[in-house]
Motif scaffolding. Structure first.
Motif, PDB file in Angstrom:
ATOM      1  N   VAL A 234      56.106  30.882  36.790  1.00 21.32           N
ATOM      2  CA  VAL A 234      55.941  31.974  35.831  1.00 21.32           C
ATOM      3  C   VAL A 234      54.540  32.546  35.980  1.00 21.32           C
ATOM      4  O   VAL A 234      53.549  31.833  35.834  1.00 21.32           O
ATOM      5  N   PHE A 235      54.448  33.853  36.271  1.00 23.30           N
ATOM      6  CA  PHE A 235      53.113  34.444  36.439  1.00 23.30           C
ATOM      7  C   PHE A 235      52.689  35.294  35.245  1.00 23.30           C
ATOM      8  O   PHE A 235      51.505  35.581  35.072  1.00 23.30           O
ATOM      9  N   LEU A 236      53.639  35.681  34.398  1.00 24.34           N
ATOM     10  CA  LEU A 236      53.299  36.521  33.246  1.00 24.34           C
ATOM     11  C   LEU A 236      54.325  36.320  32.147  1.00 24.34           C
ATOM     12  O   LEU A 236      55.518  36.181  32.403  1.00 24.34           O
ATOM     13  N   ILE A 237      53.849  36.313  30.901  1.00 20.73           N
ATOM     14  CA  ILE A 237      54.719  36.260  29.733  1.00 20.73           C
ATOM     15  C   ILE A 237      54.312  37.404  28.818  1.00 20.73           C
ATOM     16  O   ILE A 237      53.132  37.550  28.482  1.00 20.73           O
ATOM     17  N   GLU A 238      55.292  38.191  28.415  1.00 18.15           N
ATOM     18  CA  GLU A 238      55.028  39.410  27.650  1.00 18.15           C
ATOM     19  C   GLU A 238      55.750  39.361  26.305  1.00 18.15           C
ATOM     20  O   GLU A 238      56.922  39.004  26.227  1.00 18.15           O
ATOM     21  N   SER A 239      55.042  39.703  25.243  1.00 14.25           N
ATOM     22  CA  SER A 239      55.626  39.716  23.918  1.00 14.25           C
ATOM     23  C   SER A 239      56.604  40.879  23.787  1.00 14.25           C
ATOM     24  O   SER A 239      56.299  42.020  24.150  1.00 14.25           O
ATOM     25  N   VAL A 240      57.795  40.572  23.243  1.00 14.50           N
ATOM     26  CA  VAL A 240      58.794  41.592  22.946  1.00 14.50           C
ATOM     27  C   VAL A 240      59.256  41.334  21.517  1.00 14.50           C
ATOM     28  O   VAL A 240      60.239  40.628  21.282  1.00 14.50           O
ATOM     29  N   GLY A 241      58.522  41.854  20.550  1.00 11.82           N
ATOM     30  CA  GLY A 241      58.814  41.565  19.152  1.00 11.82           C
ATOM     31  C   GLY A 241      58.591  40.096  18.870  1.00 11.82           C
ATOM     32  O   GLY A 241      57.516  39.548  19.122  1.00 11.82           O
TER      33      GLY A 241
ATOM     34  N   LEU B 102      38.412  43.135  31.122  1.00 12.39           N
ATOM     35  CA  LEU B 102      38.717  42.876  32.523  1.00 12.39           C
ATOM     36  C   LEU B 102      40.147  43.311  32.814  1.00 12.39           C
ATOM     37  O   LEU B 102      41.012  43.255  31.947  1.00 12.39           O
ATOM     38  N   MET B 103      40.372  43.738  34.047  1.00 10.24           N
ATOM     39  CA  MET B 103      41.717  44.067  34.494  1.00 10.24           C
ATOM     40  C   MET B 103      42.081  43.133  35.636  1.00 10.24           C
ATOM     41  O   MET B 103      41.314  42.980  36.592  1.00 10.24           O
ATOM     42  N   VAL B 104      43.249  42.471  35.536  1.00 14.44           N
ATOM     43  CA  VAL B 104      43.666  41.564  36.591  1.00 14.44           C
ATOM     44  C   VAL B 104      44.953  42.075  37.222  1.00 14.44           C
ATOM     45  O   VAL B 104      45.801  42.683  36.554  1.00 14.44           O
ATOM     46  N   ASP B 105      45.073  41.843  38.522  1.00 13.16           N
ATOM     47  CA  ASP B 105      46.269  42.215  39.265  1.00 13.16           C
ATOM     48  C   ASP B 105      47.143  40.981  39.435  1.00 13.16           C
ATOM     49  O   ASP B 105      46.662  39.901  39.807  1.00 13.16           O
ATOM     50  N   LEU B 106      48.447  41.164  39.181  1.00 11.20           N
ATOM     51  CA  LEU B 106      49.426  40.092  39.298  1.00 11.20           C
ATOM     52  C   LEU B 106      50.513  40.501  40.285  1.00 11.20           C
ATOM     53  O   LEU B 106      50.551  41.654  40.721  1.00 11.20           O
ATOM     54  N   PRO B 107      51.388  39.587  40.672  1.00  7.86           N
ATOM     55  CA  PRO B 107      52.458  39.931  41.623  1.00  7.86           C
ATOM     56  C   PRO B 107      53.309  41.102  41.140  1.00  7.86           C
ATOM     57  O   PRO B 107      53.419  41.376  39.943  1.00  7.86           O
ATOM     58  N   GLY B 108      53.874  41.802  42.115  1.00 10.24           N
ATOM     59  CA  GLY B 108      54.747  42.926  41.801  1.00 10.24           C
ATOM     60  C   GLY B 108      54.007  44.156  41.350  1.00 10.24           C
ATOM     61  O   GLY B 108      54.615  45.058  40.764  1.00 10.24           O
ATOM     62  N   GLY B 109      52.700  44.221  41.610  1.00 12.29           N
ATOM     63  CA  GLY B 109      51.924  45.390  41.215  1.00 12.29           C
ATOM     64  C   GLY B 109      51.606  45.455  39.732  1.00 12.29           C
ATOM     65  O   GLY B 109      51.132  46.489  39.245  1.00 12.29           O
ATOM     66  N   ARG B 110      51.846  44.374  39.004  1.00 19.47           N
ATOM     67  CA  ARG B 110      51.591  44.376  37.566  1.00 19.47           C
ATOM     68  C   ARG B 110      50.107  44.175  37.288  1.00 19.47           C
ATOM     69  O   ARG B 110      49.432  43.382  37.927  1.00 19.47           O
ATOM     70  N   LYS B 111      49.613  44.920  36.314  1.00 16.78           N
ATOM     71  CA  LYS B 111      48.224  44.834  35.891  1.00 16.78           C
ATOM     72  C   LYS B 111      48.181  44.469  34.421  1.00 16.78           C
ATOM     73  O   LYS B 111      48.975  44.969  33.620  1.00 16.78           O
ATOM     74  N   VAL B 112      47.265  43.573  34.060  1.00 15.00           N
ATOM     75  CA  VAL B 112      47.123  43.147  32.672  1.00 15.00           C
ATOM     76  C   VAL B 112      45.650  43.235  32.292  1.00 15.00           C
ATOM     77  O   VAL B 112      44.781  42.731  33.008  1.00 15.00           O
ATOM     78  N   GLU B 113      45.401  43.877  31.159  1.00 12.43           N
ATOM     79  CA  GLU B 113      44.032  43.984  30.659  1.00 12.43           C
ATOM     80  C   GLU B 113      43.722  42.783  29.771  1.00 12.43           C
ATOM     81  O   GLU B 113      44.495  42.448  28.872  1.00 12.43           O
ATOM     82  N   ILE B 114      42.597  42.136  30.047  1.00  9.70           N
ATOM     83  CA  ILE B 114      42.127  41.044  29.203  1.00  9.70           C
ATOM     84  C   ILE B 114      41.216  41.650  28.146  1.00  9.70           C
ATOM     85  O   ILE B 114      40.250  42.348  28.479  1.00  9.70           O
ATOM     86  N   SER B 115      41.525  41.429  26.898  1.00 14.33           N
ATOM     87  CA  SER B 115      40.787  42.057  25.802  1.00 14.33           C
ATOM     88  C   SER B 115      39.310  41.677  25.840  1.00 14.33           C
ATOM     89  O   SER B 115      38.908  40.710  26.499  1.00 14.33           O
ATOM     90  N   GLN B 116      38.524  42.442  25.104  1.00 14.03           N
ATOM     91  CA  GLN B 116      37.074  42.202  25.095  1.00 14.03           C
ATOM     92  C   GLN B 116      36.745  40.783  24.648  1.00 14.03           C
ATOM     93  O   GLN B 116      35.955  40.087  25.280  1.00 14.03           O
ATOM     94  N   ARG B 117      37.369  40.351  23.571  1.00 13.68           N
ATOM     95  CA  ARG B 117      37.113  38.998  23.066  1.00 13.68           C
ATOM     96  C   ARG B 117      37.564  37.941  24.056  1.00 13.68           C
ATOM     97  O   ARG B 117      36.838  36.980  24.320  1.00 13.68           O
ATOM     98  N   GLN B 118      38.752  38.125  24.619  1.00  6.38           N
ATOM     99  CA  GLN B 118      39.283  37.140  25.558  1.00  6.38           C
ATOM    100  C   GLN B 118      38.563  37.177  26.902  1.00  6.38           C
ATOM    101  O   GLN B 118      38.542  36.174  27.620  1.00  6.38           O
TER     102      GLN B 118
END
Length: 238
Positions: free
Chosen positions: A150-157, A212-228
């Motif tokens: 598992v490379f990413l987990i996304e909240s859906v409600g 910070l912005m990180v690149d993940l498989p499949g061209g997915r990008k995730v922003e890491i919040s300022q605090r995190q």
């Protein structure tokens, strides 16, 4: 080495026959028999068996319904009289699939698979280890999901979508719940919407407002919040 097992079977005679057959396999310790879903869940949570001999058709439910309610999936050998379930069983990566009446040779083969594939025991009971799998029933599809993939987990409600390979099943658990269960050595809460597996980060770059912005498989990008981002830099030593 011994392995603990629970028989989940709603036919008394079938359950007892399997228990007797397992006497010939001294490496398998049968912890008990459950004949319905509530009893099975209670025994699994209390006894923590390494293996389930699981009847697909239970009283008022199915073996797939049982797996869906577990935080983590033990190894499973499905048992049923109906071979039309075979394809579905192997779609969820069952260890084996035995037809009733059980053939002793086929049972022996299943035990050999157990010896080769049994995963290590969880060292920390409050969190899953990275080599564990979780079961997800998403609509008509069923998955045994290896956490290591598992490379990413996304909240859906109130649910969470888990990305691994080309799959993205929806798990009926919240992101906050998963954050408390996932191995902290691999998974990092990037923001309110995402948890990522640091092993799959392909690139890290500075982004707006000290994020910070990180690149993940499949061209997915995730922003890491300022605090995190502050926590992430400390954690990663960057």
């Amino acid at each position: 080495m011994s392995y603990t097992a629970l028989i989940v079977e709603d036919e008394y005679l079938a359950a007892e026959e399997l228990r007797k057959m397992l006497v010939a396999h001294s490496e398998v310790e049968v912890l008990g028999i459950a004949d319905a879903l509530p009893a099975a869940i209670e025994q699994i949570q209390r006894l923590k068996p390494q293996l389930l001999f699981l009847d697909i058709n239970l009283r008022g439910a199915s073996g797939f319904d049982l797996l869906e309610q577990l935080d983590e999936a033990p190894l499973v050998i499905f048992i049923t009289a109906y071979d039309q379930y075979a394809i579905k069983a192997f779609e969820v990566s069952a260890l084996d699939y035995l037809l009733k009446p059980i053939n002793p040779q086929r049972l022996a083969e299943a035990i050999e698979k157990l010896k080769k594939q049994l995963l290590p025991e969880e060292a920390n009971p409050t969190r899953l280890s990275i080599d564990k799998r979780i079961f997800i029933k998403d609509g008509e599809q069923c998955f045994f999901v290896p956490l290591a993939e598992v490379f990413l987990i996304e909240s859906v409600g109130n649910y969470a979508r888990m990305y691994y390979g080309n799959n993205k099943p929806l798990l009926h658990k919240s992101l906050n719940y998963l954050e408390e269960k996932l191995p902290a050595s691999h998974f990092f809460r990037a923001n309110r919407q995402h948890i990522l597996n640091i092993e799959y980060i392909q690139n890290i770059q500075a982004y707006f407002n000290n994020t910070l912005m990180v690149d993940l498989p499949g061209g997915r990008k995730v922003e890491i919040s300022q605090r995190q981002s502050v926590k992430f830099k400390e954690w990663m030593g960057i």
